[in-house]
Design a protein around this motif. Sequence first.
Motif, PDB file in Angstrom:
ATOM      1  N   HIS A 183       0.853  -1.119  -0.054  1.00  0.00           N
ATOM      2  CA  HIS A 183      -0.051   0.101   0.092  1.00  0.00           C
ATOM      3  C   HIS A 183       0.813   1.013  -0.013  1.00  0.00           C
ATOM      4  CE1 HIS A 183       0.821  -1.001   4.280  1.00  0.00           C
ATOM      5  NE2 HIS A 183       0.629   0.541   4.466  1.00  0.00           N
ATOM      6  N   ALA A 268       4.546   0.998   1.462  1.00  0.00           N
ATOM      7  CA  ALA A 268       4.728  -0.358   2.183  1.00  0.00           C
ATOM      8  C   ALA A 268       4.978  -1.318   1.198  1.00  0.00           C
ATOM      9  CB  ALA A 268       3.266  -0.720   3.019  1.00  0.00           C
ATOM     10  N   PHE A 332       9.120  -0.018  10.355  1.00  0.00           N
ATOM     11  CA  PHE A 332       9.223   1.270   9.695  1.00  0.00           C
ATOM     12  C   PHE A 332      10.467   1.733   9.600  1.00  0.00           C
ATOM     13  CE2 PHE A 332       4.827   0.337  11.189  1.00  0.00           C
ATOM     14  CZ  PHE A 332       4.065   0.891   9.981  1.00  0.00           C
TER      15      PHE A 332
HETATM   16 FE   FE2 Z   1       1.454   1.377   6.119  1.00  0.00          FE
END
Ligand code: FE2
Length: 377
Positions: A183, A268, A332
């Motif tokens: 995404h 992502a 992340f």
């Molecule tokens: Fe995300």
Amino acid sequence: METTTSSSKKFDTVTNDFLPLQGTDYVEFYVGNAKQAAHFYKTAFGFQSLAYAGPETGMKDKVSYVIRQHKLTFVLTTALRKNNPIADHVSKHGDGVKVLALKVDDATRAWEETTKRGGKSYLEPTILSDTDGEVVLSGIHTYGETVHLFVERKNYKGLFMPGFKKWESNYNPTDTGLLYVDHCVGNVDWNQMNPWVKFYEEVMGFKNILTFDDNDISTEYSALMSKVMSNGNGYVKFPINEPAEGKKKSQVEEYLDFYNGEGVQHVAIATNDIVKTVTELQKRGIEFLNIPASYYANVLDRVGEIDEDLAPLQELGILIDRDEEGYLLQIFSKPLEDRPTLFFEIIQRKGAKSFGKGNFKALFEALEREQDARGNL
Ligand code: FE2
């Protein structure tokens, strides 16, 4: 496995989807130095050289390097001279995502359907051809200066698209198991989330599949709101964030400040083995947000049993969350450029189709520690 509901949903999609998308075709970044960026993405993330366009191929004002890993294709583009849209984009935003290109069967129809529903044209349907066939491109604007290109390549057998030549390189670092775009998240201005949700619904036929309000996504200091938009077959998902009022400055505000407007916050990327992928990325110098040990003390009480050992997940800082359909592992990166703007998420889905709501608090507290260190909280 599939229930009646999801098959009827699929049927609905097939009959009513006016913008059928086959997935992400590529992500194009406008950068200050494409040669060095391509080297960085090859070295650190394990992409392979695919194609090149520049003065040698007849493109006088810009250079583009195309790199690929499995189904993930990045284009890194830079301006060769001042006073052109690429140089202006980089000057205003720093390095960032310009194009989220979507694969379609019919780029002319995609442009017609979206522009007649109010989409603002970026590129009218254009045929590019060479001896390998033809690619049809068209495009519309989305938030900020970001655009969606529709790419029709069913009549093309070349490497990337006309105008590009094969990029031969004897520097080919091994891949890191990055597979495809899961995404792409956009950060939009105060009170702009709902207008952009409406844009994706009305212009592109997407549906709002999840909503997070500031109660879901808030820490002691700051908050944001988010709605996840998905196309009919679920291949393309665009969460949209906007800042929300908190005691201090929200991470979305910091982004908007440094990017000088709305844009892509994170891409992502899916992997089948997050421990292996992240171990390799860290070895190559990619930095991720630090997660405190306290997160791991009770995480299994929250998410239940998982296949992986907890120790390597904790060592690498990988987060875990569960929904009704399964669980997911995610991590992340820190920003990929000096401005605190674009970063990557690495995600391994084990049934879960959600976005890690259970991790938001830990994640945002980690982000705020970084923001505070920059003096921007
Ligand atoms: Fe995300």
